[in-house]
Design an enzyme around this catalytic site. Structure first.
Site, PDB file in Angstrom:
ATOM      1  N   ILE A   1       0.827  -1.214   0.000  1.00 39.77           N
ATOM      2  CA  ILE A   1       0.000   0.000   0.000  1.00 39.77           C
ATOM      3  C   ILE A   1       0.857   1.258   0.000  1.00 39.77           C
ATOM      4  O   ILE A   1       0.326   2.367  -0.024  1.00 39.77           O
ATOM      5  CB  ILE A   1      -0.943   0.026   1.214  1.00 39.77           C
ATOM      6  CG1 ILE A   1      -0.144  -0.107   2.513  1.00 39.77           C
ATOM      7  CG2 ILE A   1      -1.989  -1.058   1.109  1.00 39.77           C
ATOM      8  CD1 ILE A   1      -0.998  -0.061   3.763  1.00 39.77           C
ATOM      9  N   GLY A   2       2.168   1.126   0.002  1.00 38.71           N
ATOM     10  CA  GLY A   2       3.040   2.287  -0.037  1.00 38.71           C
ATOM     11  C   GLY A   2       4.473   1.880  -0.311  1.00 38.71           C
ATOM     12  O   GLY A   2       4.890   0.765  -0.004  1.00 38.71           O
TER      13      GLY A   2
ATOM     14  N   GLY B   1       8.585   3.579  -0.380  1.00 37.95           N
ATOM     15  CA  GLY B   1       9.507   4.689  -0.171  1.00 37.95           C
ATOM     16  C   GLY B   1      10.888   4.329  -0.661  1.00 37.95           C
ATOM     17  O   GLY B   1      11.097   3.292  -1.321  1.00 37.95           O
ATOM     18  N   ALA B   2      11.865   5.197  -0.363  1.00 34.22           N
ATOM     19  CA  ALA B   2      13.227   4.960  -0.843  1.00 34.22           C
ATOM     20  C   ALA B   2      13.836   3.738  -0.186  1.00 34.22           C
ATOM     21  O   ALA B   2      14.488   2.919  -0.836  1.00 34.22           O
ATOM     22  CB  ALA B   2      14.078   6.201  -0.574  1.00 34.22           C
ATOM     23  N   PHE B   3      13.660   3.591   1.119  1.00 31.61           N
ATOM     24  CA  PHE B   3      14.234   2.460   1.848  1.00 31.61           C
ATOM     25  C   PHE B   3      13.179   1.691   2.626  1.00 31.61           C
ATOM     26  O   PHE B   3      13.503   0.911   3.507  1.00 31.61           O
ATOM     27  CB  PHE B   3      15.312   2.948   2.824  1.00 31.61           C
ATOM     28  CG  PHE B   3      16.480   3.600   2.155  1.00 31.61           C
ATOM     29  CD1 PHE B   3      17.478   2.841   1.589  1.00 31.61           C
ATOM     30  CD2 PHE B   3      16.554   4.975   2.067  1.00 31.61           C
ATOM     31  CE1 PHE B   3      18.552   3.445   0.966  1.00 31.61           C
ATOM     32  CE2 PHE B   3      17.627   5.589   1.447  1.00 31.61           C
ATOM     33  CZ  PHE B   3      18.631   4.811   0.889  1.00 31.61           C
TER      34      PHE B   3
ATOM     35  N   CYS C   1       5.361  -0.356   2.650  1.00 28.08           N
ATOM     36  CA  CYS C   1       4.240  -0.487   3.573  1.00 28.08           C
ATOM     37  C   CYS C   1       3.264  -1.507   2.999  1.00 28.08           C
ATOM     38  O   CYS C   1       2.919  -1.452   1.796  1.00 28.08           O
ATOM     39  CB  CYS C   1       3.553   0.857   3.784  1.00 28.08           C
ATOM     40  SG  CYS C   1       2.394   0.869   5.163  1.00 28.08           S
TER      41      CYS C   1
ATOM     42  N   LYS D   1       5.144  -1.423   8.277  1.00 32.40           N
ATOM     43  CA  LYS D   1       6.134  -0.664   7.533  1.00 32.40           C
ATOM     44  C   LYS D   1       7.473  -1.358   7.700  1.00 32.40           C
ATOM     45  O   LYS D   1       8.017  -1.429   8.808  1.00 32.40           O
ATOM     46  CB  LYS D   1       6.209   0.776   8.059  1.00 32.40           C
ATOM     47  CG  LYS D   1       7.210   1.654   7.344  1.00 32.40           C
ATOM     48  CD  LYS D   1       7.199   3.067   7.909  1.00 32.40           C
ATOM     49  CE  LYS D   1       8.212   3.963   7.224  1.00 32.40           C
ATOM     50  NZ  LYS D   1       8.230   5.332   7.788  1.00 32.40           N
TER      51      LYS D   1
ATOM     52  N   ASP E   1       6.602  16.680   7.603  1.00 31.97           N
ATOM     53  CA  ASP E   1       6.181  16.032   6.358  1.00 31.97           C
ATOM     54  C   ASP E   1       4.671  15.924   6.307  1.00 31.97           C
ATOM     55  O   ASP E   1       4.123  14.875   5.982  1.00 31.97           O
ATOM     56  CB  ASP E   1       6.830  14.650   6.248  1.00 31.97           C
ATOM     57  CG  ASP E   1       6.795  14.127   4.804  1.00 31.97           C
ATOM     58  OD1 ASP E   1       6.465  14.928   3.903  1.00 31.97           O
ATOM     59  OD2 ASP E   1       7.097  12.942   4.590  1.00 31.97           O
TER      60      ASP E   1
END
EC number: 2.7.11.25
Length: 1493
Positions: A1230-1231, A1233-1235, A1238, A1253, A1350
């Site tokens: 569902i997500g 990122g760079a590292f 999720c 996560k 953020d």
């Protein structure tokens, strides 16, 4: 053929086409000459040949086109086509073969574009060649001369495209010719050339780098000789787009280009499309502009100013930004390279930006980048690369470090400086030049300057002064002192004594100040070093003293040192203020030390003389005398400083000097008065300053001086058992006012003195008015002296009645009339004022006399004035001879009384009774008693007056008067013990009131005050405060609110209340009562009468008598009596009251309570609303429990699984395994990122849905891995401690293999960004609901010193109902260093989504909680529009978006369809300045969130 071609060009319809076209510019042989010599002949020949040779010409034309196509495919001959026409013999006009003619025509086609022919062309050929050259000249001259620029521009544009065919004719708009031209272009030009041409045509004219030329114009020969084809020739040949071709008569260097600034080189931007058969891409064009906007002289002046400016490079605070400082630690500016702007706000090319470009980047003054408004990315990168390489080269010098380490061990600092200089001199010149430049100020270092060395690091030398500024910067940032170059710890501690030390802690600095008799250099040097250790003026540097003040400042320098005195003349007001603070510190310390040595009779170096002086009771002239004299001389100059803060610092220095200066004898008083005289004169001018704060403070300062030893400026006040006699109080101030008679044309001095006189008469009436009797008879002055004081002041005012300055004249007339009204109690004095006015010969005599007589009519003494002065002088003398009895004062409930008798027409009839109606009709505003202080430095007693009737506005209407009546209780004689209770609250001064009407604030304050007073000292049903004031007539110019007139009933109550006994001074029958009273009695009398009405005033009040003399003088300066709400006083600005001396001012508290009722009510409502908002969000569902993720108290929340290597200490070992694909299952992603990634997950044991996560912590290096692990631990532990309904909750965390697993609660609704992409923009009610919950969550975070950093739609999660919002993803969150808003460690970090980031974050500046508030405003825009702010989706380059936000001068556009309430919330969040954004907690009080409940 050539003639025919030229003929066809002639008939095209263009003016001058025969000369402008390539064929007409030079045909073959004689045809070209013929056309060049005469256009009519050529036209005639063309007409003769046109009918018969049309078909042949068309065929020849096609052959020429095909030949040109072939010539493009091959490399053209470099030299032969250019000089073929000049080298070939003359040929007839009708050549049998077309090739030579065509070749000649082709050669001639280059000549008009290439400009004038070479000077040697005529010598290389015969006479006929000269004729050809002349023909070409005439052909080239016609477009520039005869043809307008608009007609020449299209031809220039066609010939400028160098990639087109060289021999292509300027064809007409025939369809077949246009088609052939387009085909030729398409076949001969690469695709990238098409794009580049289109871009260039859209961009406009380009700047061509000028080719270096010689004086003989030989560059054309060089161009012809070099086989560069079209590349080099084309750069000089075609005229720039939109510009006229150069005239052939000018030199080859005179090409028509845009004029340049001196020394600025142009970079060539035109590409080289054909060079040796190679096709190369175009070069990157540099930034536009590049021209200095100033004249050459101004440019040179600015550059020189920058090279001398005292600016300092403090640090690089961002990728492309620097922090620049000045001499003052408060002057810091942020310079941003690329957008080329600065935080100083002084526009483009400010001194700070030029400092960075010239001294930091070391650009030459002639570099075009210096004057460009914006720089491109590659230019910025190049500048920073060179800058960093220069700095790193200074750090990497191991051999020199090794040598100098040995040197530093064996030699002192001076030897070290010389050895480092000799060592560096052996290196190459560039590096040596770099080594000899201070890295902070970026200026050269000389051997005679004070230098310091980085001993433990790079061994670089720096200016001692620059290093002190850098040390102050480190201290303010609470950082250890490090080298600005190599960042190693600084060994020396010379720069860390920045705290202010007390006189006891640093007596050496005080002794240094006290030795002016030995001004040798070592003493001055040690003195300055000691002063630096206490007040640190070193970073201000040595300021230049103006030549006009050098002689005056010489004695100052001997006492206080060059550095302090120089700072007093600084152009920076911060420096001047700091210098005065240090002067105050040094002066007080020197005087205190001198007084301590003398009073204590201590021995020591100069103990003998000091002790002898102390024994005789005098101060030490050798120590304190010079300090006081120099200090007074300094203050007489600096008190004229226009900056308010500097002026306040000067007055603080004056107070520090006076309170530590003893004054025991008359001789010392005279000397101190003489020294203070210039200071008081300067302050008197400030009494009429245009700045109301300055004028109020100046008047209050002089009034404190008038109070003598009872005021804040009491001489020797802080000296224990000083016994000083003071400087004279009111008498001394009067001598200053009247001593130096100001010139009539110097209106500032006159107005300042008059403003002070106005306040003096109001503050100290017992000092001037003979009829006011003081209780302290032993200390009171004789009435004759007071009478003389009053007449001297009124004489001074009378002299200025006719002043040309309107305000001076008005104020003088007001003072005179108000004083006359006050002395109506003594008709003899009043008569004297009338006589003085008669003798003045004033132009306002008639009007002034009419007003004086009107005042006399009001108090019924007009007939006395008319009978003559002689009848009243005797009575006046008797009145002055009378002594105020003391027995009545002992029995009085008040401290003293003012008595006046009501006189009849012959001063013989006296009435002892009057009705209450008569009393109410005759109440007067002057019947006010007020406390004061005497000249002998004792507080003045209160005053009682009886009411008297008078008309306040002396115009045609007798009813246009305003009366202000303050009733007060009357106490019997038995209440004498209440006197100390009253006097103990009293301040040192009494302020009778200004004659113009009181302001509404003052009236309100007095109303509150007397309500409180009456409630304390009498029964509440006896008296009530009454304002009696009638409205002015409609013709009056006075626009002030007037209280209503009291009813007779309230006045009768007042009369009843005054029947108790009161003490009156009835010294003589000839003295007049205020308006009524007993007249025949002498001595003391206790008269319980109905008509006795008086107004005792509480000691702390300040009253304004509501007396309006006339509209013509009523509109005077309000600065002389400021309103109570905005009054600036000496105590509030300068004096610091000790707790034992501070007084409880209940009146002020009552006034504040009265004024803030509305504000407090609003704040209470807002707090209630906030409490409701917090209560609504307090309840939340229980968090599901996963047994394997639970930890005990005190254990780390992160659980390490068994198969994880033991390389991560500090975590909790798993008691029960909780592994992926065993105890929990991973679902869809569902997500990403760079590292991290999720996923949806499910707990196998309980079935709980979760979001997990997964973050990998494995990195390339161990150090990087440690940083990642520490950041992850911080995020996990932070989330583990958060518990709020609008913050995402964590179920637990594990460390398994190479991943951290963060298990958080499942939010089925997804993110706000997901819902927006799926369903579109939200309705406003939804936006308000989500915004309120977002602010609640942020308020919780901010209260726990956490900033999210953020906040965006993708990190705002919605539950399954769509009603609950939670803030997620704390990967960018950080804990603030303290509870303050600013956090220095966050500068320079670019985290979060760019479109939602605050400008200060992108600029690399310090930021705090306010950056989250900015993101809230961006989230409102996203929810209302379904797209991020700044049109971020249209920016493919994130650097461009960063630049756009960081350099923005306005907030992002807010949707117009939002309601005013929500729009206001967004506007508040999107304030450009962080300090202007309200906190999240304050935003929750906004009405837009309260209306939804």
């Amino acid at each position: 053929m050539a003639a025919a071609a030229g003929d066809r060009a002639s008939s095209s319809g263009f003016p001058g086409a025969a000369a402008a076209s390539p064929e007409a510019g030079g045909g073959g042989g004689g045809g070209g000459a013929l056309q060049g010599s005469g256009a009519p002949a050529a036209g005639a020949a063309g007409l003769l040949r046109e009918p018969g040779s049309a078909g042949r010409e068309r065929a020849d034309w096609r052959r020429r086109q095909l030949r040109k196509v072939r010539s493009v495919e091959l490399d053209q001959l470099p030299e032969q086509p250019l000089f073929l026409a000049a080298a070939s013999p003359p040929c007839p006009s009708t050549s049998p073969s077309p090739e030579p003619a065509d070749a000649a025509a082709g050669a001639s086609r280059f000549q008009p574009a290439a400009g004038p022919p070479p000077p040697g062309a005529a010598s290389r050929c015969g006479s006929h060649s000269a004729e050809l050259a002349a023909a070409r000249d005439s052909g080239a001259r016609s477009p520039a001369g005869a043809e307008p620029p608009s007609a020449a521009a299209p031809s220039g544009r066609e010939m400028e495209n160098k990639e087109t065919l060289k021999g292509l004719h300027k064809m007409e708009d025939r369809p077949e010719e246009r088609m052939i031209r387009e085909k030729l272009k398409a076949t001969c030009m690469p695709a990238w050339k098409h794009e580049w041409l289109e871009r260039r045509n859209r961009r406009g004219p380009v700047v061509v780098k000028p080719i270096p030329i010689k004086g003989d114009g030989s560059e054309v020969n060089n161009l012809a000789a070099e086989p560069q084809g079209e590349g080099q020739a084309g750069s000089a040949a075609p005229a720039p787009k939109g510009r006229r071709s150069p005239s052939p008569g000018s030199s080859p260097s005179g090409r028509s280009v845009k004029p340049e600034s001196p020394g600025v080189r142009r970079k060539r931007v035109s590409p080289v499309p054909f060079q040796s058969g190679r096709i190369t891409p175009p070069r990157r064009a540099p930034s536009p502009d590049g021209f200095s906007p100033y004249s050459p002289e101004e440019t040179s002046r600015r550059v020189n100013k920058v090279m001398r400016a005292r600016l300092y490079l403090l640090q690089q605070i961002g990728p492309n930004s620097f922090l620049i400082g000045g001499d003052s630690p408060d002057n810091k500016y942020r310079v941003f390279i690329g957008p080329q702007n600065c935080s100083c706000g002084r526009g483009a090319f400010c001194i700070h930006l030029l400092f960075v470009m010239l001294r930091v980047f070391q650009l030459e003054p002639s570099d075009p980048m210096l004057w460009r408004k914006t720089l491109k990315n590659f230019e910025v990168e190049s500048l920073f690369q060179k800058y960093h390489s220069r700095r790193s080269s200074r750090i990497k010098a191991p051999s020199r470090n090794t040598i100098q380490k040995f040197v530093s061990r064996m030699s002192n600092s001076h030897t070290l400086s010389s050895s480092s200089t000799s060592t560096s001199s052996s290196e190459n010149s560039i590096k040596d030049e770099e080594e000899q430049m201070c890295p902070i100020c970026l200026l050269g270092m000389l051997d005679e300057e004070s230098l310091t060395v980085c001993e433990d690091g790079c061994r670089n030398k720096l200016h001692h002064h620059c290093m002190s500024i850098w040390a102050e910067e480190c201290r303010r940032n609470r950082e250890p002192l490090i080298c600005p170059l190599c960042r190693s710890k600084w060994r020396s501690h010379d720069f860390y004594s920045h705290e202010l030390s007390s006189p006891v802690e640093s007596p050496a600095s005080l002794r240094a100040v006290q030795q002016p008799s030995s001004p040798q250099q070592p003493v001055a040097g040690s003195q300055r070093r000691n002063q630096e250790s206490s007040f640190n003026l070193t970073h201000f540097g040595t300021q230049q003293i103006p030549s006009a003040y050098k002689d005056l400042a010489e004695p100052w320098i001997q006492v206080f040192g060059m550095e302090l005195v120089g700072c007093l003349f600084s152009r920076n007001w911060n420096v001047r203020e700091m210098a005065l603070r240090r002067l105050s510190h040094d002066v007080s310390g020197a005087l205190l030390l001198a007084n301590g040595e003398s009073t204590g009779n201590s021995g020591g170096g100069s103990g003998g003389s000091l002790s002898a002086g102390a024994a005789s009771g005098s101060s030490q002239p050798s120590i304190s005398g010079d300090v006081v004299e120099a200090c007074c001389s300094v203050l007489s100059i600096v008190c004229a400083d226009p900056v308010y803060k500097v002026y306040v610092a000067a007055l603080k220095t004056l107070r520090a000097m006076l309170v530590y200066t003893p004054c025991h004898s008359l001789a010392e008083r005279i000397k101190l008065q003489r020294l203070l005289r210039p200071v008081v004169d300067t302050i008197l001018v400030k009494c009429a300053d245009a700045n109301s704060r300055t004028s109020q403070l100046s008047i209050s300062t002089v009034l404190e001086l008038c109070k003598g030893q009872a005021g804040e400026l009491a001489v020797g006040r802080e000296i224990l058992k000083a016994g000083s006699i003071g400087v004279g109080g009111v008498d001394y101030v009067l001598s200053c006012i009247l001593g130096n008679q100001a010139e009539s044309n110097n209106w500032q001095e006159l107005l300042g003195r008059l403003c002070l006189i106005d306040r003096l008469l109001l503050e100290f009436p017992a000092e001037f008015y003979p009829h006011i009797v003081s209780t302290d008879v032993s200390q009171a002055e004789p009435v004759e002296i007071r009478y003389k004081k009053l007449l001297s002041l009124l004489t001074f005012a009378l002299q200025s009645i006719d002043n040309s300055h309107s305000m001076v004249g008005k104020l003088s007339r007001r003072i005179y009339l108000s004083s006359a009204r006050m002395v109506t109690a003594v008709p003899a004095v009043f008569s004297k004022l009338v006589t003085m006015l008669n003798a003045s010969g004033s132009t306002h005599f008639t009007r002034m006399r009419r007003r004086l007589m009107a005042i006399a009519d009001e108090v019924e003494i007009a007939e006395v004035i008319q009978l003559g002065v002689e009848d009243t002088v005797d009575g006046h003398q008797d009145s002055l001879q009378a002594v105020a009895p003391t027995s009545c004062l002992e029995n009085s409930s008040l401290e003293h009384t003012v008595h006046r008798e009501k006189t009849g027409k012959g001063l013989s009839a006296t009435r002892l009774s009057a009705s209450s109606e008569d009393i109410s009709d005759r109440l007067a505003g002057v019947s006010v008693g007020l406390p004061s202080s005497t000249t002998t430095e004792q507080p003045k007693p209160a005053v009682q007056t009886k009411g008297r009737p008078h008309s306040q506005c002396l115009n045609s209407s007798p009813l246009s008067h305003a009366q202000l009546m303050f009733p007060a209780p009357s106490a019997p004689c038995s209440s004498a013990p209440s006197v100390p209770d009253i006097s103990k609250h009293r301040p040192q001064a009494f302020v009778p009131c200004k004659i113009p009407s009181a302001s509404p604030q003052t009236q309100r304050k007095f109303s509150l005050q007397f309500q409180r007073n009456c409630s304390e000292h009498r029964d509440s049903d006896q008296l009530s405060p009454v304002f009696t004031q009638s409205r002015p007539p409609p013709s009056s110019n006075i626009h002030r609110p007037k209280p209503s007139r009291p009813v007779p009933g309230s006045t009768s109550k007042l009369g009843d209340a005054t029947k108790s006994s009161m003490t009156l001074d009835l010294g003589s029958a000839s003295r007049c009562d205020d308006s009524f009273g007993g007249g025949g009695n002498s001595g003391n009398a206790v008269i319980p009468s109905d008509e006795t009405v008086f107004t005792p005033v509480e000691d702390k009040c300040r009253l304004d008598v509501n007396t309006e003399l006339n509209s013509s003088i009523e509109d005077l300066l309000e600065a002389s009596m400021p309103s109570s709400d905005t009054t600036v006083t000496f105590k509030s600005e300068v004096a610091v009251l000790s707790p034992e001396k501070a007084e409880n001012d209940d009146t002020y508290k009552d006034d504040v309570n009265h004024n803030q009722k509305c504000k407090e009510k609003m704040e209470a409502e807002e707090e209630e609303a906030l409490a409701i908002a917090m209560a609504m969000s307090a309840s939340q569902d229980a968090l599901p429990i996963v047994p394997q993720l639970q930890v005990e108290n005190g254990e780390d929340i992160i659980i390490i699984q068994q198969d994880t290597p033991e390389t991560l200490p500090g975590h909790t070992k798993a008691k029960q395994p909780y592994r992926e694909d065993a105890e929990w299952l991973k679902g869809q992603q569902i997500g990403l990122g760079a590292f991290s990634s999720c996923y949806q997950a499910q707990d196998v044991g309980t079935g709980t849905l979760m979001a997990v996560k997964q973050v990998t912590y494995v990195r390339n290096t161990s150090s990087e891995q440690e940083e990642v692990v520490e950041a992850l631990r911080e995020e996990i532990r932070m989330m583990g401690h958060l518990n709020h309904p609008n913050i995402i909750r964590m179920l637990g965390a594990t460390c398994e293999k190479s991943n951290y697993n963060l298990f958080i609660e499942w939010m089925a609704g997804g993110s706000v960004a997901h819902l927006l992409s799926k369903y579109g923009a939200f309705k406003e009610s939804v936006v308000i609901n989500y915004t309120e919950q977002l602010l609640r969550g942020l308020s919780y975070l901010h209260e726990n010193q956490i900033i999210h950093r953020d906040v965006k739609g993708a990190n705002l999660l919605i539950d399954s109902t769509g009603q609950r919002l939670r803030i997620a993803d704390f990967g960018a969150a950080a804990r603030l260093a303290s509870k303050g808003t600013g956090a220095g460690e966050f500068q320079g970090q670019l985290l979060g989504t760019i479109a939602f980031m605050a400008p200060e974050v992108l600029r690399g500046q310090q930021y705090g909680r306010s950056c989250d508030v900015w993101s809230v405003g961006c989230a409102i825009i996203e929810m209302a529009c379904a797209k991020p702010p700044w049109n971020a989706e249209k920016h493919s380059n994130h650097l461009a978006l960063i630049f756009k936000i960081a350099s923005a001068t306005t907030a992002p556009s807010i949707p117009s369809h939002l309601s005013p309430g929500l729009r206001d919330v967004a506007v508040r969040c999107l304030e450009l300045q962080p300090q202007d954004r309200p906190p999240s907690r304050e935003l929750l009080k906004h009405p837009v969130f309260r209306t939804t409940w």
